[in-house]
Each structure stands twice: as C-alpha cells, then as structure tokens.
Design an enzyme around this catalytic site. Structure first.
Site, PDB file in Angstrom:
ATOM      1  N   TRP A 339      13.560 -27.122  33.873  1.00 38.85           N
ATOM      2  CA  TRP A 339      13.727 -28.084  32.776  1.00 38.85           C
ATOM      3  C   TRP A 339      14.296 -29.414  33.289  1.00 38.85           C
ATOM      4  O   TRP A 339      14.816 -30.200  32.523  1.00 38.85           O
ATOM      5  CB  TRP A 339      14.655 -27.507  31.706  1.00 38.85           C
ATOM      6  CG  TRP A 339      14.041 -26.426  30.886  1.00 38.85           C
ATOM      7  CD1 TRP A 339      13.500 -26.549  29.637  1.00 38.85           C
ATOM      8  CD2 TRP A 339      13.901 -25.047  31.214  1.00 38.85           C
ATOM      9  NE1 TRP A 339      13.018 -25.343  29.184  1.00 38.85           N
ATOM     10  CE2 TRP A 339      13.258 -24.393  30.135  1.00 38.85           C
ATOM     11  CE3 TRP A 339      14.245 -24.279  32.332  1.00 38.85           C
ATOM     12  CZ2 TRP A 339      12.969 -23.035  30.132  1.00 38.85           C
ATOM     13  CZ3 TRP A 339      13.946 -22.925  32.330  1.00 38.85           C
ATOM     14  CH2 TRP A 339      13.327 -22.314  31.242  1.00 38.85           C
ATOM     15  N   ASP A 456      10.826 -12.325  23.967  1.00 39.87           N
ATOM     16  CA  ASP A 456      11.005 -13.694  24.459  1.00 39.87           C
ATOM     17  C   ASP A 456      11.258 -13.653  25.959  1.00 39.87           C
ATOM     18  O   ASP A 456      12.283 -13.150  26.414  1.00 39.87           O
ATOM     19  CB  ASP A 456      12.182 -14.363  23.732  1.00 39.87           C
ATOM     20  CG  ASP A 456      12.268 -15.854  24.014  1.00 39.87           C
ATOM     21  OD1 ASP A 456      11.544 -16.337  24.898  1.00 39.87           O
ATOM     22  OD2 ASP A 456      13.066 -16.533  23.333  1.00 39.87           O
ATOM     23  N   ASN A 496      18.104 -18.796  11.865  1.00 44.18           N
ATOM     24  CA  ASN A 496      18.729 -18.773  10.542  1.00 44.18           C
ATOM     25  C   ASN A 496      20.222 -19.020  10.575  1.00 44.18           C
ATOM     26  O   ASN A 496      20.939 -18.604   9.685  1.00 44.18           O
ATOM     27  CB  ASN A 496      18.467 -17.416   9.867  1.00 44.18           C
ATOM     28  CG  ASN A 496      18.388 -17.546   8.361  1.00 44.18           C
ATOM     29  OD1 ASN A 496      18.534 -18.631   7.811  1.00 44.18           O
ATOM     30  ND2 ASN A 496      18.166 -16.435   7.682  1.00 44.18           N
ATOM     31  N   ASP A 498      23.489 -21.890  10.801  1.00 48.85           N
ATOM     32  CA  ASP A 498      23.781 -23.185  10.201  1.00 48.85           C
ATOM     33  C   ASP A 498      24.299 -24.151  11.255  1.00 48.85           C
ATOM     34  O   ASP A 498      24.913 -23.748  12.246  1.00 48.85           O
ATOM     35  CB  ASP A 498      24.839 -23.048   9.097  1.00 48.85           C
ATOM     36  CG  ASP A 498      24.317 -22.285   7.888  1.00 48.85           C
ATOM     37  OD1 ASP A 498      23.095 -22.260   7.693  1.00 48.85           O
ATOM     38  OD2 ASP A 498      25.141 -21.710   7.159  1.00 48.85           O
ATOM     39  N   GLU A 545      14.986 -20.407   1.905  1.00 51.48           N
ATOM     40  CA  GLU A 545      16.207 -21.177   2.148  1.00 51.48           C
ATOM     41  C   GLU A 545      16.951 -21.418   0.836  1.00 51.48           C
ATOM     42  O   GLU A 545      16.367 -21.817  -0.168  1.00 51.48           O
ATOM     43  CB  GLU A 545      15.874 -22.523   2.796  1.00 51.48           C
ATOM     44  CG  GLU A 545      15.457 -22.426   4.250  1.00 51.48           C
ATOM     45  CD  GLU A 545      16.630 -22.206   5.179  1.00 51.48           C
ATOM     46  OE1 GLU A 545      17.758 -22.074   4.687  1.00 51.48           O
ATOM     47  OE2 GLU A 545      16.416 -22.161   6.406  1.00 51.48           O
ATOM     48  N   GLU A 550      19.043 -15.100   1.330  1.00 47.73           N
ATOM     49  CA  GLU A 550      19.168 -15.824   2.595  1.00 47.73           C
ATOM     50  C   GLU A 550      20.626 -16.085   2.928  1.00 47.73           C
ATOM     51  O   GLU A 550      21.068 -15.923   4.070  1.00 47.73           O
ATOM     52  CB  GLU A 550      18.373 -17.132   2.513  1.00 47.73           C
ATOM     53  CG  GLU A 550      18.271 -17.891   3.824  1.00 47.73           C
ATOM     54  CD  GLU A 550      19.330 -18.975   3.948  1.00 47.73           C
ATOM     55  OE1 GLU A 550      19.516 -19.508   5.053  1.00 47.73           O
ATOM     56  OE2 GLU A 550      19.980 -19.273   2.929  1.00 47.73           O
TER      57      GLU A 550
END
Length: 814
Positions: A339, A456, A496, A498, A545, A550
């Site tokens: 990267w 992943d 998900n 914040d 959302e 949620e």
C-alpha cells in the site's frame, strides 16, 4: 482479532506519509514446514490439529525453497489437447506378488476409458466441461461413468475393485485411500455398479461420497480370481480431480438456485466495485477458474500450506486456509500486499486485470507475487473458491472501518480547533474494502448460520496468530453476535460500527462531541446475477439504518468490545445541518468542493466553519493538509448558505497518491448553542477508460484483432506505459510495453488473439504508468464455434507474453 504488525505506509492509520521501503517480492527462507504446520493447525483449525506423530497425511512438500508443485499440486504440462476423446490408457499390469507375471486364469485389465474429454457425458453432467484439461474432473456426490477393457468377457462371479488414492501415505481410515467393490454397496456413499457388459468392455457407474476429500486422486483397478490378483498400473492420464459440488443436495456446499450456480460457480468474469459511495467505479475482473493450470495452482495452495488431506473435505477449513494463503504473510502465500505507492519491484495492484497470471506465476515459481491490494486479494480468492467448487462472489463495502482496538467504534481525534490529530487516529475508514462471500452450511455453529460466509484474504489483523479472516456467518454479523467464529467482531466493525468524534479539551482530556451513526458500511454491493448490473446487498449484512434492530445489533456488539459505555456521553443538539457537495472531479482538471449549511431552528445561528483538504489512500491514511479555509457564516432562521473551496490542478498534483482520492475534513461550532459540526468526506478524481473495439468476427481457432484507444487526460507525459490484456477462452495474460505517451495525446494500438472456447467472453485491458493508473476497459466477444465444433487448444497458449514492445498504430494530439 489481534493486532498484527502495521508498518506499511498508506495501509494503516497513524502512520506518517513518507517514502517507504519497498516490500521485497522475494520470500524469506521458509522455516521447517512440519513444525510450522503443526503450529498453524493448532491455532487456525483445532479440528485439524489433532494428529499424532505417526500421522503423515500431509500435502507433498515443495521441492526446494521455491516449492515447485508435486504430484497432487504441481503443474501438468501434458494435459492440454483438443476436444476429441484421448486414447484409452493401457498398461502391462502387476500381480499380487508384484513381479509382473500374468498367470493363466487371471482377469487382466487391458485399459480404462474414464470418458474424460470435454465433450463426454461425465464432464458435461458435472459442469466441468469448461476446464481446459483432458483429465477427468468430477464433483463429489454425483455419479460418473467409465469403461474398463478386460482380457475376457466379464462374469458375475468376478471380483473387481476400484481404488482412488491421494497424499503421500494413503489410508482407508482417513479417506485418502478409497476402495470401491464393483457391484457391492460401498461405504460413505462410494459405490460402483455395472451398467453394461459388452464383450470385453465393462461399463460402470461410479458414485462418489458427498463428503469426499477434494483434490487430485490416483486411480487403479484390481481384479481377484482364483488364479491371482491383478492391478492396473497407475497412469498419470487416469488421475481424477474431485471438487466440491453445489449441485448435490447432500454436499454441505449445495446451492438451491441454478441461476446462482451459473453466476457464482461457473461465471469466469465479474465486476469489482471501488471508489466512494457517491462515486462508484467498476472494473471487470477475469477470474479464469477454468484456464489450464489454474486448478493445479489452487490445489498447490493447499499443499503449500501443508493442509492435512483429511481437512480437505470440509469447506470451512478449506476456505479458512485459502484466506490465509492468498496473502503472503506468515506462509509465503500467493500475493504480497503493498500500500506504499512504490511498485517498482513488482506490478501496481491497479494494473492487474485478472487472477490467471498471478496464480500461474505462483505455481510456476513458488514465489509470492508482487503486488496486491484488497480487490486483487478478493479477485484471486473468488477464482480459487469457484475453481474448487464453492459458490463465491466478490463483495465491496463502502466506508469500511478498520477497528484496531476491538472497541467496535471508529474513533477520530481532533484538537481544540477541530483540526485532525493524525498521530492519534489509529482506526481508519477505508473508502472501500473488497472481500468475498462463499456459500456453505455451518455444522460447526448453532442452527441458523448457514448460507453466505465472509472470507477476507487481505492481511489486516491476525486471527489466532495467523493473517486470515473467516469464514464468518453473514447472519452473525447482521445481528451483532460477535462471539461467533470466525472473526465476527472485526467484520462487524467493518460494516456496522459508528464513527465517534473526540475533541481535546483545555485540560488535555478528550470528550465525545459527535457520533456519526450512518457513516460505516453505508453501501455493500456485488455484481448482480446474470447481468453486469450492480446489486445492493447491504440488507444482507445489516438491518435498516436507524431501525431498532440495527441499533440493538450495534449496542449488543459494543457491549462485548473494549469500550462498552461509549454511548453514555453523547451530545444531541443538531440545529444546524451540514452537507458536503463535490462536482464530478476529473483527473488533470480543476475542481470545487463546497459545504451547504442549513439552519433548522427558529432563531439565528452563527457557525464558525473550518475546511481542511488532503490527499488520502483508499485505506483512509491521509497525507499532509495542503489547503484549508476558515469562514464564519450567519444563518437566519430556516436559511441556508454555501461555503465553496476551489482547488486547481497545480495545487493537488504534487500530492496525489493511489486512486486519486482526497479527504475533506469539515468541522464547525455553533456559537449560540455549542453544537459541534463534524464530517469527513472522501471523493476521487475520475480516470478515463480504455476503448476496445473488435475488428471482425471471433471464431474458435481463427485469428481475431482488437483495437485499443486511449487519450492521456494529463498535460504531462506518461512514461513507461504498460498495457495488460487477458480474457478466459480468448487470450492468456499478455503484457505490452508501449513506452511514453505525451500530454493530452491519443494513442491507438491493435492486438491479435485466437479464441479457444466458444460462447460469450470478456476481453479485459488495463493501462499503468508511474503518472497514471486505474485505467481499464472491457469488451464482450461472442465467439462462434469452429466449423467442426468443439474447442481449440494450442500449446503456444501455455505461457503469457511478458514485456513485449508494441508500436502504436497511430497517435494524435488533444
């Protein structure tokens, strides 16, 4: 997941933007594999670590430090050919004593025909007819046919057994030595039945177990008579590949939708999405899972990891190993991540157009391939999963969080004037992150967690001490059940969590001044089934959302994180609304960003606004702020006002990094009520596409020509320009060196290729230079079959063309 080393500039939050040391494309010397494997399986997969000192059921060890493949995983150079049936294999045979003597009365097997050509019933019924191989490739849990050639007509009293073997020390108890008596019920779903006896030809239908080990098996036939036992010699032409079977209801990878299987197992190309939520880019990727050599490369990956053959029947274990091996950390896997922006010792990740060149290079050399970033890791993973028979798709999550402290929140720190404190911002929000979903049942979890599983392969954090991630049930992510294996807390935070803004106070402490609840995982997409449209799958990962479900999922997950009380100190005054606006910015042109303020109260509001602009890697790592604006805005009740910041090309040009992305940090303070405004907005500079035009009809076995046109959008010369061209069934990976392209210059080049398989195909191209990357194009090529039908394979297709110098057909000015 535990913290791993974070040394790559441009990859991890909190790292300074400074010239890096280029990662080496050469692997470090490998440690002793047997001791390393034991540690891996103890940490990564407890069910596969229970082995004693007598167990030798490991994949073949690569010879030398480069790890060239061996019988089960090595590259075969003689299995490419036409679509016609190959000759039946024959051998001299051996008796039970092993001395080769054939005694009177023995039932001799003169040969065997596995009906393995692409046009035969086996390959068509098993959906493996697109593989560019002559060997028999079948899917487990589904019968296939063969013909045995005997020395005399078959009698019902004859005893014949079929045997399949895999690994260095095959054992019946481990499933690596399978014995199938003909005409009798086998064990575990294996059996063989006589369908026709025609003279000396014996036709059989063979049933494989839906729980069979996947891999490349040796095959032999034994006969037993009073005169003795005969065994057909092992012949490389009779090796059988067995894959997972999403068409078989008894296989735990079963998919109950034919259109899903066509897309997620058989489609050889797809779309990968990148950019930002407001400026979504897309590129076509050649998965190429049926290209010659790719299946061997996929099996070599399992061998190189030292995966026990007994574990290769389990898609949970296989997919977890793949997520570890597609990246090079801890195990000298397929791809080296980089990267840094310096790719001088390898290939710019943006330049790849598919997985084939990468996988064949790894198989050929045993060295990790430089370089990859998340979409490259994901594209290669999709190829490997589909090749082995798992339904898989490539998924892009926009505004993807990287949570480094298991708080399940993205924490961003500012000084007293709301200027970002980058040295404290270790969490980062990637503009986008690409991973994979694969479909399977999860017998290792409670009921309700079957279906899509996240895998992943991008190395981010370690899982049980290994750089791998998943498989993780998407259902557990959706409901915040972060205690479910594998790696649910990290994946949940990616989609998900914040974004929490902290401001430094006068006494040096920090206070939460704003919580942005809809910033993370705002859009999750994949290619739609049966078309090149984009499908929004956000609802698969998240409840709507702002809904009660949620919020409950987030707060339930946060209760298991390192900051369970983070929501206790939130402020909620929001009289003034703020919206960031950016025009469609084009690389090489001036641009303008603006902030719209709206007073939603019945009283006047005074806002002190600060705008800070910097370049950013797509991973959220930012450079130095190169432009800023400060302004005080007075808003009447219900009024709006816009603050604009013009940015000239000459201002941002010296600071550009990969992807041409920029980050606008906006902060403000409302004088009357103390409301704090905070927003991070990322946008990208759009790059041009390559224009591809087909010059004539495409027919299998006949030369065809394509024209590629490109206009340099920059007023500067592009140096050392390299084109890549690739398409399954059309063109093996090809590299074209075209030299320099002048500022605002238009160039045209033409290339020929010979299609080898009929049907709709994708021909994909890319352009890369030190001054400009992320330039690509695609054209659909509808290939007509040859006049005689079937496919055409040429030995010349075996190697990609590397470094070919290509003259331009024409050049033009701006």
């Amino acid at each position: 997941m535990m913290d791993g080393p974070r040394s790559d500039m441009g990859r991890w939050g909190g790292n300074p933007l400074q010239p890096p040391t280029t990662p080496s494309p050469e692997p470090e010397p490998e440690p002793d594999r047997r001791s390393h494997r034991r540690g891996f399986w103890a940490r990564c997969c407890s069910c596969c670590s229970c082995r004693n000192a007598a167990d030798d059921d490991w994949g073949p060890e690569p010879s030398g430090s480069r790890g060239r493949g061996s019988r089960s995983g090595g590259r075969r150079t003689d299995s490419r050919g036409s679509d016609s049936r190959r000759p039946v294999s024959r051998g001299s045979g051996v008796n039970a004593a092993g001395d080769g003597t054939i005694r009177e009365g023995m039932l001799v097997v003169a040969g065997v025909d596995l009906l393995s050509s692409r046009s035969d019933q086996n390959r068509r019924e098993h959906h493996t007819d697109e593989f560019e191989y002559d060997e028999l490739i079948v899917r487990r849990g589904q019968p296939f046919h063969m013909v045995i050639l005997l020395s005399r007509p078959y009698e019902s009293s004859d005893r014949i057994t079929l045997e399949l073997l895999i690994g260095n020390n095959p054992e019946v108890g481990k499933g690596t030595h399978v014995i199938i008596p003909v005409g009798k019920g086998g064990s575990g779903g294996w059996k063989a039945q006589v369908t026709k006896a025609n003279g000396k030809d014996l036709n059989l239908r063979v049933h494989t177990s839906p729980n069979a080990i996947i891999g490349k098996f040796q095959f032999t036939v034994r006969t037993h008579t009073d005169a003795g036992e005969f065994q057909l010699p092992f012949d490389p032409r009779n090796e059988i590949y067995i894959l997972f079977n999403p068409w078989c209801p008894e296989d735990i990878v079963y998919v109950d939708h034919e259109d899903w299987r066509q897309e997620y197992v058989l489609n050889e190309s797809g779309r990968i999405y990148y950019g930002t939520e407001a400026q979504i880019g897309e590129r076509t990727w050649n998965y190429g899972q049926f290209d010659h050599g790719v299946l061997d490369a996929c099996l070599y990956i399992l061998d190189r990891r030292g995966m026990p053959y007994g574990g290769r029947r389990d898609p949970v274990s296989v997919s977890r190993v793949i997520s570890a091996m597609v990246n090079s950390l801890d195990d000298n896997g397929v791809l080296i991540g980089n990267w840094s922006g310096d790719y001088s010792r390898g290939t710019n990740p943006s330049a790849w157009v598919g997985s084939v060149e990468i996988l064949l290079s790894y198989l050929r050399t045993g060295y990790s391939v430089p370089y990859g970033q998340c979409w490259v890791f994901a594209g290669v993973t999709t190829t490997v999963l589909r090749c082995l028979g798992l339904a898989a798709r490539t998924v892009t999550n926009f505004n993807s969080a990287h949570d480094t402290d298991t708080s399940l929140t993205m924490d961003i720190y500012f000084d007293e004037n709301m200027k970002p404190l980058e040295h404290l911002n270790h969490d980062s929000v990637w503009n986008f992150h690409v991973w994979n979903d694969c479909w399977m049942k999860r017998p290792d979890l409670p009921s309700g967690f079957d279906g899509w599983q996240v895998v992943d392969a991008t190395p981010q954090e370690t899982s049980s001490g290994i750089f791998c991630c998943g498989p993780c049930s998407v259902e557990s992510v959706k409901n915040g059940l972060v205690y479910m294996k594998y790696d649910t807390p990290f994946i949940f935070a990616e989609v998900n969590s914040d974004k929490v803004y902290w401001q430094r106070q006068d006494d040096g402490s920090f206070k939460i001044v704003y919580v942005e609840e809809k910033a993370i995982g705002s859009l999750i997409v994949t290619k739609a089934i049966g078309s090149n449209m984009r499908e929004d799958i956000t609802q698969t990962y998240k409840h709507p959302e702002g809904s009660e479900a949620e919020r409950k999922a987030v707060e339930t997950a946060a209760a298991h994180g390192s900051k369970p009380n983070v929501y206790a100190t939130r402020d909620s005054a929001e009289d003034v609304a703020m919206q960031v606006e950016t025009q469609d910015a084009v690389m090489g042109q001036d641009l303008t960003v603006s902030v719209l303020l709206t007073n939603r109260s019945s009283s006047r509001r005074t806002v002190k606004l600060h705008l800070y602009l910097s370049v950013t890697f797509y991973t959220g790592v930012t450079g130095t702020i190169f432009k800023e604006t400060k302004k005080e805005v007075v808003l009447a009740p219900g009024a709006s006002d816009r603050v604009a910041m013009p940015v000239a090309y000459q201002e941002y040009r010296p600071h550009l990094v990969d992807q041409g992305a920029m980050l606008l940090n906006v902060s403000g303070h409302v004088k009357e009520n103390g409301q704090v405004l905070a927003k991070q907005h990322t946008f990208r500079l759009r790059t041009p596409d390559l224009s591809l035009t087909l010059l004539g009809a495409a027919v299998v076995g006949q030369e065809c020509e394509v024209q590629i046109v490109f206009k340099n959008p920059l007023p500067v010369t592009l140096t050392n320009v390299v084109f890549r061209l690739e398409g399954s069934g059309l063109q093996r990976p090809k590299i074209l060196n075209v030299g320099d392209i002048g500022g605002n210059e238009t160039v045209t080049l033409r290339q020929t290729f010979v299609p080898v398989r009929p049907g709709p195909r994708q021909l994909i191209a890319s352009l890369d230079s030190p001054q400009l990357s992320q330039v690509h194009g695609v054209i659909q090529v509808d290939v007509a079959p040859a006049s005689g039908g079937g496919s055409f394979f040429s030995d010349a297709r075996g190697d990609s063309h590397s470094g070919e110098a290509i003259p331009m057909a024409s050049r033009g000015g701006a």
